[in-house]
Structures are given as structure tokens and as C-alpha cells.
Enzyme design. Structure first.
Site, mmCIF file in Angstrom:
data_model
loop_
_atom_site.group_PDB
_atom_site.id
_atom_site.type_symbol
_atom_site.label_atom_id
_atom_site.label_comp_id
_atom_site.label_asym_id
_atom_site.label_seq_id
_atom_site.Cartn_x
_atom_site.Cartn_y
_atom_site.Cartn_z
ATOM 1 N N GLU A 185 16.970 19.114 -9.749
ATOM 2 C CA GLU A 185 16.258 19.141 -9.141
ATOM 3 C C GLU A 185 14.800 20.065 -8.828
ATOM 4 O OE1 GLU A 185 18.850 21.324 -6.641
ATOM 5 O OE2 GLU A 185 20.159 19.451 -6.051
ATOM 6 N N ASP A 189 -7.168 -13.794 -9.097
ATOM 7 C CA ASP A 189 -6.387 -14.952 -8.076
ATOM 8 C C ASP A 189 -7.474 -15.095 -6.833
ATOM 9 O OD1 ASP A 189 -5.882 -12.192 -6.976
ATOM 10 O OD2 ASP A 189 -4.631 -11.357 -7.828
ATOM 11 N N LYS A 194 -4.138 -19.281 -9.259
ATOM 12 C CA LYS A 194 -3.451 -19.568 -10.432
ATOM 13 C C LYS A 194 -2.148 -21.048 -9.319
ATOM 14 C CE LYS A 194 -3.090 -15.637 -10.894
ATOM 15 N NZ LYS A 194 -2.679 -14.052 -10.474
#
Length: 316
Positions: free
Chosen positions: A39, A171, A195
Site C-alpha cells: 500500500e 493519420d 491508413k
């Protein structure tokens, strides 16, 4: 200048150190570690009552650990009566999960993280190049999203050996970013990689819109993850006659097979910033160069503390 306190988690210690040096403010004294069961353990070891506190912590891998560190630090500082708490998150993890895709039964995790940070007591967020700018609207507190592009552009302008350079968007979604970079590079020409997958189970085809023959190509993006798409883009550019291919991105996520992909000779150089530390494997490539955003983030912190404009930093 108000009483500024800087604290850092374990995600980006070198960047935090550079920011503190730029501001001439020492990093705050805090214990950020783990209990024996794993923790997260946080203790603030100095007085922060009424202070303007900034916590520097990217939520990069290990994403969940770094996010939880940030949240626990915010709670500790809030309970210590900090006056205002700004989470400085150079790289905002989970930013790619910003919407539901069609009718898929998936969470909008970027919204979950925003709610988490708001509810625990963050008063403001300072981040850099969010993957989707609309994430700012997920928060119920002010968000300052600064841009790494001035640092990247300055580096490109220093490359005196570039031959007939052209900015390339990897892209369609990155066209706005690429156009902005091209404009700042004296209206340099731009190309786009489109693409497409002709049909199911058929390899993706990359169409290049623009002439890259005998030109140095500068691919620009907000982040590089595995680098697979980036390498395919570089290969496509070289096949179309590109002279050299340089990749510029703000966030070096570099997960999975990134080291193998970036070693591909189609990529001549990869330039990123220090929002995410590099692994030893990536550093060993000697192909990846890191620029620092410390000056820009330090100036943003100074402006936030002094209630000055952040947008003025980027006014042309």
C-alpha cells in the site's frame, strides 16, 4: 510571489528536479513510499498550511501506482490545510479512453480519473498535450493544457542539415496538429498518411497524400506507444522516396515492443520530451533524444501562482 510549495511523486523525479531548479524552489519534504504490504505510504514532513501547493506527477506506467500516489498525496496535503492544490500531470494517463466506441460496453476512464481527482480535493490541473482536448471538460475544476510543440519546433529549427523538409501527419486525426507545426516552421509543406484496411482480414494499406521524394520527413504526434504504426509510416515514406524520417512526439509512452520497433532503420531519429522517463532498453538504442519541458512547466506554475495568463505563453 505567493508561498509556493513543490512536491513530487515517484513518476518523474528528474523532471520535478529540473522544474524546482528553474523556479529556485526546493522540492518539499515528503515521504512517498510503500508499506510492507504494497500500500502507498505518504507523509508530508513540513508545514504547508495556507501554501500554494503544486504536486508534480505524471500518471505514466505503472499507471495505477502513479495515479494512486498522486491521489493520496493530494489527500495528505488537503488534510494538512494546504491553501490551494494544483496537480501538475505532465502526462495524463487514461487519456485515450475518452469516449464510448459506438455502443461498446466500456467505461470512459478519463472521466473517472477526472472525477477522482476533483473529489479528493484538487483545485486545479496543469497538464501537457492531452490526447483529446475535450478531457478538460470532464473536470469540475480549471484545467490548463499547455503544449509541447514550441519546444519540439525550436529543436527542428536548429537542424541546419534538413533537406527540403516536409511535415507529415501519421493519420487523418493528426492533421490539425501537423498543420499547426508546419505553419510555425515557416509554412513548410505537409503530407498526410491515410491508413485504410480494404476489407476484413486484409493488411492495412498506407496511402501518402503529398510528395515526399528526396525530402526529409518530420512525423509529428502527441505520443508514441508501441511505435508499430510509426515504423509502418516511416517504411511507407521511405518506399515513396523519402530521404530521412524524423519522429517528434511529446509523450514517450514506449510500451510493449517499442524498443524493437524503434530500432527499425526506417526511422532515423526519434525526439520526445521528459514527461515520461525512458527505460534503460530505450536509452540503449542511441536513437531516441529527449528534450525537457521543465522551463515551460515552471513558467506555467509561476503564472498560475501569480494569477497570470497561461494562454499568453503561446500567443504568436
Amino acid at each position: 510571489m505567493p508561498d509556493i510549495k513543490l512536491f513530487a511523486g515517484n513518476a518523474t523525479p528528474e523532471l520535478a528536479k529540473r522544474i524546482s531548479e528553474r523556479l529556485y524552489i526546493s522540492l518539499g519534504n515528503a515521504t512517498v513510499g510503500r508499506f510492507s504490504d504494497g500500500e502507498i505510504q505518504v507523509q508530508i514532513n513540513e508545514n504547508v498550511r495556507g501554501s500554494d501547493v503544486f504536486i508534480i506527477q505524471s500518471t505514466c506506467a505503472p499507471t495505477n501506482d502513479n495515479l494512486m500516489e498522486l491521489i493520496v498525496m493530494v489527500d495528505a496535503l488537503r488534510r494538512a490545510s494546504a491553501g490551494r492544490i494544483t496537480a501538475v500531470i505532465p502526462y495524463f494517463g487514461y487519456s485515450r479512453q475518452d469516449r464510448r466506441v459506438r455502443s461498446a460496453r466500456v467505461p470512459i476512464t478519463a472521466k473517472v480519473v477526472a472525477d477522482f481527482l476533483s473529489s479528493v480535493g484538487v483545485d486545479r490541473v496543469l497538464t501537457c498535450d492531452l490526447h483529446a482536448e475535450q478531457i478538460q471538460g470532464f473536470f469540475d475544476v480549471p484545467v490548463d493544457n499547455v503544449f509541447g510543440s514550441p519546444v519540439l519546433i525550436d529543436d527542428i529549427l536548429k537542424k541546419k542539415d534538413l533537406v527540403n523538409p516536409i511535415v507529415v501527419s501519421p493519420d487523418i486525426g493528426g492533421v490539425v496538429r501537423a498543420r499547426a507545426v508546419a505553419k510555425l516552421l515557416n509554412d513548410t509543406d505537409m503530407a498526410i498518411i491515410d491508413k485504410r484496411r480494404p476489407k476484413a482480414n486484409v493488411s492495412q494499406v498506407m496511402h501518402i497524400i503529398g510528395d515526399v521524394t528526396d525530402r526529409d520527413c518530420i512525423l509529428v504526434d502527441d505520443m508514441i506507444d508501441t511505435g508499430g504504426t510509426l515504423v509502418k509510416a516511416a517504411e511507407a515514406l521511405k518506399e515513396r522516396g523519402a530521404r530521412r524520417v524524423f519522429a517528434y512526439a511529446t509523450h514517450a509512452v514506449f510500451s510493449g515492443s517499442a524498443a524493437n520497433n524503434l530500432a527499425n532503420p526506417a526511422l532515423d531519429e526519434v525526439v520526445v520530451t521528459d514527461t515520461i522517463p525512458l527505460s534503460d532498453e530505450i536509452e540503449a538504442l542511441n536513437k531516441v533524444r529527449v528534450l525537457t519541458l521543465s522551463s515551460m512547466l515552471a513558467e506555467a506554475i509561476r503564472r498560475i501562482s501569480n494569477e497570470e495568463s497561461i494562454s499568453a505563453m503561446f500567443d504568436a
